[in-house]
Write a protein that holds these residues in place. Structure first.
Motif, PDB file in Angstrom:
ATOM      1  N   ILE A 227      -9.332   1.259  13.113  1.00 43.54           N
ATOM      2  CA  ILE A 227      -9.054   0.150  12.203  1.00 43.54           C
ATOM      3  C   ILE A 227      -9.120   0.621  10.761  1.00 43.54           C
ATOM      4  O   ILE A 227      -8.236   0.336   9.955  1.00 43.54           O
ATOM      5  CB  ILE A 227     -10.055  -0.999  12.455  1.00 43.54           C
ATOM      6  N   GLN A 228     -10.163   1.356  10.422  1.00 40.01           N
ATOM      7  CA  GLN A 228     -10.290   1.888   9.066  1.00 40.01           C
ATOM      8  C   GLN A 228      -9.152   2.841   8.745  1.00 40.01           C
ATOM      9  O   GLN A 228      -8.587   2.826   7.648  1.00 40.01           O
ATOM     10  CB  GLN A 228     -11.635   2.610   8.902  1.00 40.01           C
ATOM     11  N   VAL A 229      -8.810   3.682   9.714  1.00 34.34           N
ATOM     12  CA  VAL A 229      -7.713   4.624   9.514  1.00 34.34           C
ATOM     13  C   VAL A 229      -6.422   3.868   9.243  1.00 34.34           C
ATOM     14  O   VAL A 229      -5.681   4.195   8.311  1.00 34.34           O
ATOM     15  CB  VAL A 229      -7.551   5.543  10.743  1.00 34.34           C
ATOM     16  N   ARG A 230      -6.144   2.860  10.037  1.00 33.80           N
ATOM     17  CA  ARG A 230      -4.914   2.095   9.861  1.00 33.80           C
ATOM     18  C   ARG A 230      -4.843   1.464   8.473  1.00 33.80           C
ATOM     19  O   ARG A 230      -3.796   1.496   7.813  1.00 33.80           O
ATOM     20  CB  ARG A 230      -4.810   1.002  10.923  1.00 33.80           C
ATOM     21  N   GLU A 231      -5.946   0.904   8.034  1.00 34.20           N
ATOM     22  CA  GLU A 231      -5.962   0.266   6.715  1.00 34.20           C
ATOM     23  C   GLU A 231      -5.704   1.275   5.611  1.00 34.20           C
ATOM     24  O   GLU A 231      -4.972   0.992   4.650  1.00 34.20           O
ATOM     25  CB  GLU A 231      -7.302  -0.437   6.497  1.00 34.20           C
ATOM     26  N   ASN A 232      -6.289   2.468   5.731  1.00 33.69           N
ATOM     27  CA  ASN A 232      -6.082   3.498   4.714  1.00 33.69           C
ATOM     28  C   ASN A 232      -4.659   4.062   4.754  1.00 33.69           C
ATOM     29  O   ASN A 232      -4.085   4.393   3.706  1.00 33.69           O
ATOM     30  CB  ASN A 232      -7.096   4.630   4.900  1.00 33.69           C
ATOM     31  N   ILE A 233      -4.102   4.184   5.953  1.00 31.59           N
ATOM     32  CA  ILE A 233      -2.714   4.628   6.061  1.00 31.59           C
ATOM     33  C   ILE A 233      -1.800   3.631   5.367  1.00 31.59           C
ATOM     34  O   ILE A 233      -0.925   3.994   4.575  1.00 31.59           O
ATOM     35  CB  ILE A 233      -2.292   4.777   7.532  1.00 31.59           C
ATOM     36  N   ASP A 234      -2.002   2.352   5.664  1.00 22.87           N
ATOM     37  CA  ASP A 234      -1.143   1.328   5.090  1.00 22.87           C
ATOM     38  C   ASP A 234      -1.249   1.287   3.572  1.00 22.87           C
ATOM     39  O   ASP A 234      -0.247   1.148   2.871  1.00 22.87           O
ATOM     40  CB  ASP A 234      -1.500  -0.048   5.665  1.00 22.87           C
ATOM     41  N   ALA A 235      -2.469   1.421   3.046  1.00 27.11           N
ATOM     42  CA  ALA A 235      -2.656   1.387   1.601  1.00 27.11           C
ATOM     43  C   ALA A 235      -1.901   2.519   0.928  1.00 27.11           C
ATOM     44  O   ALA A 235      -1.293   2.337  -0.141  1.00 27.11           O
ATOM     45  CB  ALA A 235      -4.146   1.464   1.265  1.00 27.11           C
ATOM     46  N   MET A 236      -1.911   3.691   1.532  1.00 22.63           N
ATOM     47  CA  MET A 236      -1.223   4.833   0.950  1.00 22.63           C
ATOM     48  C   MET A 236       0.289   4.758   1.175  1.00 22.63           C
ATOM     49  O   MET A 236       1.083   4.859   0.241  1.00 22.63           O
ATOM     50  CB  MET A 236      -1.791   6.126   1.551  1.00 22.63           C
ATOM     51  N   ALA A 237       0.689   4.552   2.418  1.00 20.71           N
ATOM     52  CA  ALA A 237       2.108   4.624   2.747  1.00 20.71           C
ATOM     53  C   ALA A 237       2.907   3.488   2.120  1.00 20.71           C
ATOM     54  O   ALA A 237       4.064   3.684   1.743  1.00 20.71           O
ATOM     55  CB  ALA A 237       2.289   4.607   4.265  1.00 20.71           C
ATOM     56  N   LEU A 238       2.314   2.313   2.007  1.00 25.12           N
ATOM     57  CA  LEU A 238       3.050   1.171   1.485  1.00 25.12           C
ATOM     58  C   LEU A 238       2.941   1.028  -0.023  1.00 25.12           C
ATOM     59  O   LEU A 238       3.815   0.442  -0.653  1.00 25.12           O
ATOM     60  CB  LEU A 238       2.547  -0.113   2.155  1.00 25.12           C
ATOM     61  N   ASP A 239       1.885   1.584  -0.619  1.00 30.32           N
ATOM     62  CA  ASP A 239       1.671   1.397  -2.056  1.00 30.32           C
ATOM     63  C   ASP A 239       1.996   2.627  -2.897  1.00 30.32           C
ATOM     64  O   ASP A 239       2.186   2.513  -4.101  1.00 30.32           O
ATOM     65  CB  ASP A 239       0.211   1.002  -2.333  1.00 30.32           C
ATOM     66  N   ALA A 240       2.022   3.808  -2.279  1.00 34.20           N
ATOM     67  CA  ALA A 240       2.187   5.038  -3.062  1.00 34.20           C
ATOM     68  C   ALA A 240       3.482   5.779  -2.767  1.00 34.20           C
ATOM     69  O   ALA A 240       4.088   6.346  -3.668  1.00 34.20           O
ATOM     70  CB  ALA A 240       0.996   5.970  -2.837  1.00 34.20           C
ATOM     71  N   TRP A 241       3.896   5.799  -1.535  1.00 35.47           N
ATOM     72  CA  TRP A 241       5.076   6.574  -1.182  1.00 35.47           C
ATOM     73  C   TRP A 241       6.365   5.843  -1.523  1.00 35.47           C
ATOM     74  O   TRP A 241       6.416   4.611  -1.579  1.00 35.47           O
ATOM     75  CB  TRP A 241       5.077   6.867   0.315  1.00 35.47           C
ATOM     76  N   SER A 242       7.419   6.603  -1.721  1.00 34.77           N
ATOM     77  CA  SER A 242       8.754   6.042  -1.899  1.00 34.77           C
ATOM     78  C   SER A 242       9.332   5.657  -0.536  1.00 34.77           C
ATOM     79  O   SER A 242       8.835   6.077   0.515  1.00 34.77           O
ATOM     80  CB  SER A 242       9.667   7.069  -2.562  1.00 34.77           C
ATOM     81  N   ASP A 243      10.394   4.858  -0.577  1.00 34.81           N
ATOM     82  CA  ASP A 243      11.081   4.523   0.673  1.00 34.81           C
ATOM     83  C   ASP A 243      11.549   5.784   1.392  1.00 34.81           C
ATOM     84  O   ASP A 243      11.471   5.873   2.619  1.00 34.81           O
ATOM     85  CB  ASP A 243      12.296   3.636   0.382  1.00 34.81           C
ATOM     86  N   ALA A 244      12.024   6.756   0.627  1.00 32.64           N
ATOM     87  CA  ALA A 244      12.533   7.982   1.234  1.00 32.64           C
ATOM     88  C   ALA A 244      11.434   8.747   1.962  1.00 32.64           C
ATOM     89  O   ALA A 244      11.657   9.306   3.042  1.00 32.64           O
ATOM     90  CB  ALA A 244      13.171   8.873   0.168  1.00 32.64           C
ATOM     91  N   GLN A 245      10.235   8.769   1.400  1.00 34.31           N
ATOM     92  CA  GLN A 245       9.126   9.462   2.058  1.00 34.31           C
ATOM     93  C   GLN A 245       8.699   8.737   3.324  1.00 34.31           C
ATOM     94  O   GLN A 245       8.417   9.365   4.348  1.00 34.31           O
ATOM     95  CB  GLN A 245       7.947   9.593   1.101  1.00 34.31           C
ATOM     96  N   ARG A 246       8.648   7.414   3.261  1.00 34.10           N
ATOM     97  CA  ARG A 246       8.293   6.651   4.459  1.00 34.10           C
ATOM     98  C   ARG A 246       9.324   6.854   5.559  1.00 34.10           C
ATOM     99  O   ARG A 246       8.986   7.065   6.724  1.00 34.10           O
ATOM    100  CB  ARG A 246       8.162   5.163   4.111  1.00 34.10           C
ATOM    101  N   ASP A 247      10.585   6.800   5.187  1.00 28.58           N
ATOM    102  CA  ASP A 247      11.629   6.995   6.185  1.00 28.58           C
ATOM    103  C   ASP A 247      11.602   8.415   6.747  1.00 28.58           C
ATOM    104  O   ASP A 247      11.852   8.625   7.939  1.00 28.58           O
ATOM    105  CB  ASP A 247      13.000   6.700   5.578  1.00 28.58           C
ATOM    106  N   ALA A 248      11.297   9.396   5.889  1.00 26.09           N
ATOM    107  CA  ALA A 248      11.204  10.778   6.363  1.00 26.09           C
ATOM    108  C   ALA A 248      10.071  10.926   7.369  1.00 26.09           C
ATOM    109  O   ALA A 248      10.199  11.634   8.377  1.00 26.09           O
ATOM    110  CB  ALA A 248      11.000  11.729   5.181  1.00 26.09           C
ATOM    111  N   CYS A 249       8.962  10.268   7.090  1.00 22.40           N
ATOM    112  CA  CYS A 249       7.820  10.305   8.010  1.00 22.40           C
ATOM    113  C   CYS A 249       8.210   9.711   9.357  1.00 22.40           C
ATOM    114  O   CYS A 249       7.943  10.286  10.414  1.00 22.40           O
ATOM    115  CB  CYS A 249       6.648   9.548   7.393  1.00 22.40           C
ATOM    116  N   ILE A 250       8.861   8.554   9.326  1.00 23.56           N
ATOM    117  CA  ILE A 250       9.296   7.899  10.561  1.00 23.56           C
ATOM    118  C   ILE A 250      10.288   8.776  11.316  1.00 23.56           C
ATOM    119  O   ILE A 250      10.190   8.957  12.536  1.00 23.56           O
ATOM    120  CB  ILE A 250       9.926   6.535  10.230  1.00 23.56           C
ATOM    121  N   ASP A 251      11.238   9.338  10.581  1.00 20.07           N
ATOM    122  CA  ASP A 251      12.276  10.146  11.223  1.00 20.07           C
ATOM    123  C   ASP A 251      11.717  11.389  11.911  1.00 20.07           C
ATOM    124  O   ASP A 251      12.351  11.924  12.825  1.00 20.07           O
ATOM    125  CB  ASP A 251      13.309  10.588  10.183  1.00 20.07           C
ATOM    126  N   GLU A 252      10.552  11.848  11.481  1.00 16.26           N
ATOM    127  CA  GLU A 252       9.978  13.072  12.045  1.00 16.26           C
ATOM    128  C   GLU A 252       9.226  12.827  13.346  1.00 16.26           C
ATOM    129  O   GLU A 252       8.779  13.761  14.010  1.00 16.26           O
ATOM    130  CB  GLU A 252       9.042  13.717  11.019  1.00 16.26           C
TER     131      GLU A 252
END
Length: 276
Positions: A227-252
């Motif tokens: 649960i803690q991990v998920r919250e920290n992932i979301d805070a970083m991935a949704l607030d700091a990364w660009s759309d391109a970085q998020r999509d690159a992560c998903i695509d990998e």
């Protein structure tokens, strides 16, 4: 602070209406579940069932080959983390595995099969290391590694591979210990200190943790708090990364399944010699 976006693999309208946006439980989970077969995930799986390869019980040498090739991959992970400045927060977390694997290979050679000492890296570990090295080169070639799509792709591999090992890897270790090592557990499956604390140390910029298992780890299993991990992932991935970085992560995601999964083939005696 960036506005939280809706990425390409967003949850359904109904789920988004009922729950806060979550990168892990929405986009990443959707990407991973599509790679499962209908047999594995009846409601969400879309992948074709793989061709069944002949299987046999592993030997000590098979297990040692798995460990040796795993060491090759982990060594490349550690090299990249220790040289890329944008990854400095992930150094000396206690999750590093190379030293433990070196110890285990020496133990297998001394106590179980002296042929282990003569083993060389096979096909799958070096292939994974090459994939990681290519991502490292792409990060270094970018104007800013911290903003590169290659960073998103690398993080997909790094956290998926490391934290899947703290979950499913334990089960493999226990099975091999009973089957081959008279119950002896290896250092590869042991971590110094409290694993929950280690998880907290690295979670400020975590991307993937439980992607291969895709289920919350039971409370009886002392792994990083999902649960803690998920919250920290979301805070970083949704607030700091660009759309391109998020999509690159998903695509990998598919590549994380491919390269991590290939190492396990040694445990069924499949060394990939028949492949190009």
């Amino acid at each position: 602070m960036r506005t939280r976006p809706t990425t390409r693999l967003a949850s359904t309208k109904e789920s988004m209406a009922d729950a806060p946006k979550s990168f892990v439980q929405g986009d990443l989970r959707a990407a991973a579940m599509k790679l499962h077969t209908r047999e594995q995930a009846p409601k969400e799986g879309e992948a074709e069932a793989p061709k069944r390869r002949p299987k046999r019980d592993p030997t000590v040498l098979d297990y040692a080959q798995f460990l040796l090739d795993s060491k090759v991959a982990y060594a490349e992970f550690e090299r990249i983390v220790n040289t890329q400045e944008c990854l400095k927060d992930f150094r000396n977390t206690g999750l590093e595995r190379v030293a433990a694997l070196e110890k285990d290979l020496a133990t297998l050679a001394a106590d179980f099969d002296d042929d282990v000492a003569g083993l060389e890296a096979g096909k799958f570990g070096p292939e994974y290391a090459k994939k990681l090295a290519d991502l490292d080169a792409d990060m270094s070639a970018s104007d800013n590694a911290a903003e590169s799509e290659a960073l998103g792709r690398f993080m997909c591999h790094f956290y998926n591979h490391y934290f899947a090992h703290t979950a499913g890897g334990r089960m493999i270790g226990n099975k091999m210990a009973k089957l081959l090592l008279d119950g002896k557990k290896l250092a590869f499956y042991e971590w110094d200190g409290d694993e929950k604390a280690m998880g907290a140390k690295v979670t400020p910029t975590l991307i993937l943790t439980l992607l291969l298992t895709l289920t919350l780890i039971p409370d009886s299993n002392p792994n990083p708090n999902p649960i803690q991990v998920r919250e920290n992932i979301d805070a970083m991935a949704l607030d700091a990364w660009s759309d391109a970085q998020r999509d690159a992560c998903i695509d990998e995601t598919a590549n994380t399944f491919k390269y991590s999964g290939s190492l396990l083939r040694y445990l069924s005696g499949d060394y990939g010699e028949d492949e190009a």
